[in-house]
Design an enzyme around this catalytic site. Structure first.
Site, PDB file in Angstrom:
ATOM      1  N   SER A 227      35.558  36.990  59.941  1.00 41.90           N
ATOM      2  CA  SER A 227      36.009  36.792  61.325  1.00 41.90           C
ATOM      3  C   SER A 227      35.666  35.402  61.822  1.00 41.90           C
ATOM      4  O   SER A 227      36.278  34.923  62.764  1.00 41.90           O
ATOM      5  CB  SER A 227      35.321  37.770  62.277  1.00 41.90           C
TER       6      SER A 227
ATOM      7  N   HIS B  63      42.763  37.953  58.067  1.00 35.12           N
ATOM      8  CA  HIS B  63      41.899  38.491  59.117  1.00 35.12           C
ATOM      9  C   HIS B  63      42.562  39.698  59.774  1.00 35.12           C
ATOM     10  O   HIS B  63      43.443  39.569  60.619  1.00 35.12           O
ATOM     11  CB  HIS B  63      41.596  37.398  60.149  1.00 35.12           C
TER      12      HIS B  63
ATOM     13  N   GLU C 159      45.940  37.919  61.160  1.00 33.67           N
ATOM     14  CA  GLU C 159      45.875  36.454  61.188  1.00 33.67           C
ATOM     15  C   GLU C 159      45.793  36.001  59.735  1.00 33.67           C
ATOM     16  O   GLU C 159      44.836  36.353  59.030  1.00 33.67           O
ATOM     17  CB  GLU C 159      44.630  35.975  61.945  1.00 33.67           C
TER      18      GLU C 159
END
Ligand code: NAD
Length: 714
Positions: free
Chosen positions: A424, A445, A457
């Protein structure tokens, strides 16, 4: 059954065929052909009117069929025409010619009919389709309502309740659930045309009666006032903040209360109200934003795509388990790797439990549960990953641990395998340095719960190859995710922008705001919950952990989330222990305000010399949302996101930002970047040290505000 007699006209968008049936009746067939979705573009509308008039004028033609030779009957309006231009003839004009045709017109729905496509069918005198075909009026999803008579004709044919459900939800339904809309519903599409022609013969034999939908009388006893009141009540939470659903209801009410012609006028007024609303602008922006997210400059048509036939996942914890489910759901086998057999068993058992819960809710069959579980295997040996095409690492958030994992992967994975991290916050370039193939390393992500959240992501490093980017973005679609390509920085786009959100919420509590006030304002703004409720749900310790890892960037601000840190020190880490910023009763998720937290805030504020005062709703919104937008501007400047609409997609799908605001950047464009810029300057100048620390406007925001431009203009 029939033969084609001759082709008299053949325009690009609608072709015209004369068909002689077995009983020697002549039928004019109008075939819409406007790939890819048979949108009702101007060319189609012109073609339909021309051919309808030709068929009506031809004395030998007894009946008219409207259908399509594409996969869809019609996907509806051409959205590219929303921006205006010469749109004559408009759809209502086409529908007028259809409905007032002296010869019967039958719609033969060979495939899905949505929006204007269904409105064409509703304005025909008869309708024929197959049982599983899908039809719907999805306009509400674009912040508008069906403006081609759909709100007046559907209640007349389907009944008021079913019409309300379809128009207000926008959800498509199977044709077989609409027996009063369709005159013939065949079992399979193969027999559709022959059944349709047989139906035509019957209509002709019965005297070629024209049956106008507008003449159908709605039985008002089926639509009492309470029906609408109940409907509104049921919708209150789901539709909160949206503009169009209420207008959809009003339009259907008009179909009951007014004669058809007046109902159409009312529909038109409500349609224009929706069209002019900021919510429609936001929803239409978002519709295009989502599609634009997959268009990136990092690869082109020629860039090859690698096959992903088998996936490895490192770590069977919260994220690893959820990520694995995405692949199993898509039929892709997964090997999960853990340190110990025990952790592996625990992870797999949790996945099984999740699937079994879905089965209990009727979302999966027992057989599907077993099929998916059969795709998931586990190992504690890296050698098991020697043949996978993609590995996703989801182990503890620590650079040294991640680098060790990547070193091990580099040693066992076959050449061409993609090595991805679900980190993250960590620098993926640095993770890639642990391998001899940084061009194959990328960030994927996922958001928690990873089997539910749509957003992915995709984080490219400075070395990731175009091939790896293209492959992972295509793969995202296969596992039903919306992928947005971003670059490496702390927190990437989503978590980097959320930083100010938690910081300002905490700071305002110090300055005298109550958590429940801040949460209510943010909930009313449209987010699923306010920052304090969110912090308690996620665990205040998670936030504290992230802050610890970034201490050097925040140490200049002694007030930085100090209340959250103090609560964590007291063990008040949130919902999971029954107390955080709020208190929770056993088994309940309902936050209960705790006066002792306000006392703590007062005391800490006094210690830090922070004055307490009343804080307005407007200030809460500006201080929480505007720093996010400002960070978004920095992200654009740095090229971490390629376009502002990508940020909007991330925020709607990853953080529940209300789609009727279109995302934070569209929201900023809507209220004007000067408004955002001026407020940033005001807080910078008025909030003392805190303002200087955190409210400096981004140069890009300043520049666009001064030029009167929008993020979307970039
Ligand atoms: P978690 O603690 O639930 O799971 C981590 C798992 O990895 C554990 O089961 C652990 O046994 C295993 N593990 C640790 N080291 C390992 C190794 N060397 N080899 C194999 N297995 C190992 O953590 P999580 O919440 O699933 O987070 C995992 C990653 O995902 C972190 O990088 C985190 O930042 C990221 N992430 C988490 C979230 C979230 O909301 N939890 C969201 C997005 C990304």
């Amino acid at each position: 059954m029939s033969q084609v007699e001759s082709k008299t006209v053949n325009s690009d968008a609608v072709s015209y065929e004369l068909i002689r049936t077995l009983s020697a009746n002549k039928i004019a067939a109008l075939w819409m052909q406007n790939p890819p979705v048979n949108a009702l573009s101007k060319s189609v509308r012109v073609g339909l009117i021309e051919h309808l008039n030709a068929a009506i004028a031809d004395d030998s033609v007894e009946m008219i069929v409207i259908s399509s030779k594409q996969n869809l009957f019609s996907g509806g309006a051409d959205i590219s025409e929303f921006s205006g231009g010469d749109l004559e003839p408009n759809l209502p004009a086409v529908l007028d010619v259809i409905e007032n045709s002296p010869k019967p017109v039958v719609a033969v729905l060979n495939g899905p009919a949505f929006g204007g496509g269904l409105e064409v069918a509703l304005s025909c005198h008869y309708r024929v389709t197959f049982a599983s075909n899908k039809v719907g009026l999805p306009e509400v999803n674009l912040g508008i309502l069906p403006g081609g008579g759909g709100t007046q004709r559907l209640p007349r044919l389907a009944g008021v309740q079913q019409a309300l459900d379809m128009i207000v939800s926008g959800r498509p339904v199977a044709a077989k659930t609409l027996p009063s809309v369709f005159d013939v519903v065949v079992d399979s599409p193969e027999t559709l045309l022959s059944s349709a022609l047989a139906f035509c013969e019957k209509v002709i034999a019965d005297g070629s009666k024209v049956r106008k939908t507008c003449d159908v009388q709605i039985d008002v006893s089926t639509a009492p006032k309470e029906l609408f009141a109940q409907y509104r009540q049921g919708l209150a939470t789901k539709a909160r903040g949206f503009f169009a659903p209420e207008r959809c209801i009003q339009a259907v009410e008009a179909s009951v209360a007014l004669p058809f012609a007046q109902g159409l006028v009312r529909e038109g007024e409500l349609f224009m109200e929706c069209m002019r609303s900021k919510e429609a602008r936001a929803q239409q922006h978002f519709f295009f934003a989502e599609r634009a997210a997959s268009h990136v400059k990092d690869f082109d048509k020629e860039t090859p795509v690698r096959d992903i036939k088998q996936v490895g996942i490192i770590g069977a914890g919260t994220m690893g388990g959820g990520i694995a489910m995405n692949f199993a759901n898509a039929g892709i086998p997964v090997i999960m790797l853990e340190l110990k057999q025990e952790a592996l068993d625990k992870g797999l058992a949790l996945i099984r439990k999740n699937y079994e819960n879905s089965a209990k809710k009727g979302k999966l069959t027992a057989e599907q549960v077993e099929d998916r579980m059969a795709l998931l295997t586990g190992s504690t040996e890296y050698a098991a990953l020697s043949n996978v095409d993609l590995v996703i690492e989801a182990v503890f958030e620590k650079m040294s641990v991640k680098q060790e994992v990547f070193k091990a992967l580099d040693a066992v994975c076959k050449p061409g395998a993609i090595l991805a991290s679900n980190t993250s916050t960590l620098d993926i370039d640095e993770i890639g340095e642990a391998t001899k193939r940084p061009e194959d390393v990328i960030g994927l992500h996922f958001f928690s719960p990873a089997n539910v959240m749509k957003l992915l992501e995709v984080v490219k490093t400075s070395k990731t190859s175009p091939e790896v980017i293209k492959t992972t973005m295509k793969m995202a679609k296969k596992i039903n995710k919306v992928a947005v390509l971003v670059g490496v920085c702390f927190g990437f786009v989503g978590n980097r922008m959320i930083e100010g959100y938690g910081r300002e919420a905490n700071r305002m509590m110090l300055e005298g705001a109550t958590p429940e006030h801040v949460d209510k304002v943010i909930y009313d703004f449209g987010l699923p919950m306010g920052p304090f409720t969110m912090g308690d749900m996620a665990g205040q310790d998670i936030g504290a952990f992230v802050r610890e890892s970034r201490r050097e960037f925040i140490k200049h601000d002694p007030s930085y989330c100090i209340l959250a840190d103090k609560l964590v020190e007291q063990g008040r880490v949130g919902l999971k222990v029954g107390k955080g910023v709020y208190l929770y009763e056993e088994g309940s998720r309902k936050p209960i305000p705790d006066p002792s937290v306000l006392e703590l805030a007062k005391q800490v504020a006094a210690d830090l010399g922070v004055a307490q005062r009343d804080i307005s709703d407007q200030e809460i919104i500006e201080r929480i949302i505007f720093p996010m937008i400002n960070e978004g501007a920095l992200i654009l400047e740095e090229g971490i996101a390629a376009k502002s609409s990508d940020i909007d997609v991330i925020y709607v799908y990853g953080y529940g930002f209300p789609v009727y605001r279109g995302g934070p950047m569209q929201y900023a464009d809507e209220i004007g970047l000067k408004t955002v810029y001026d407020a940033m300057c005001k807080y910078r100048d008025e909030l003392g040290e805190h303002g200087k620390n955190w409210f400096e406007p981004a140069p890009l925001l300043k520049q666009l505000a001064e030029q009167g431009k929008r993020f979307a203009d970039l």
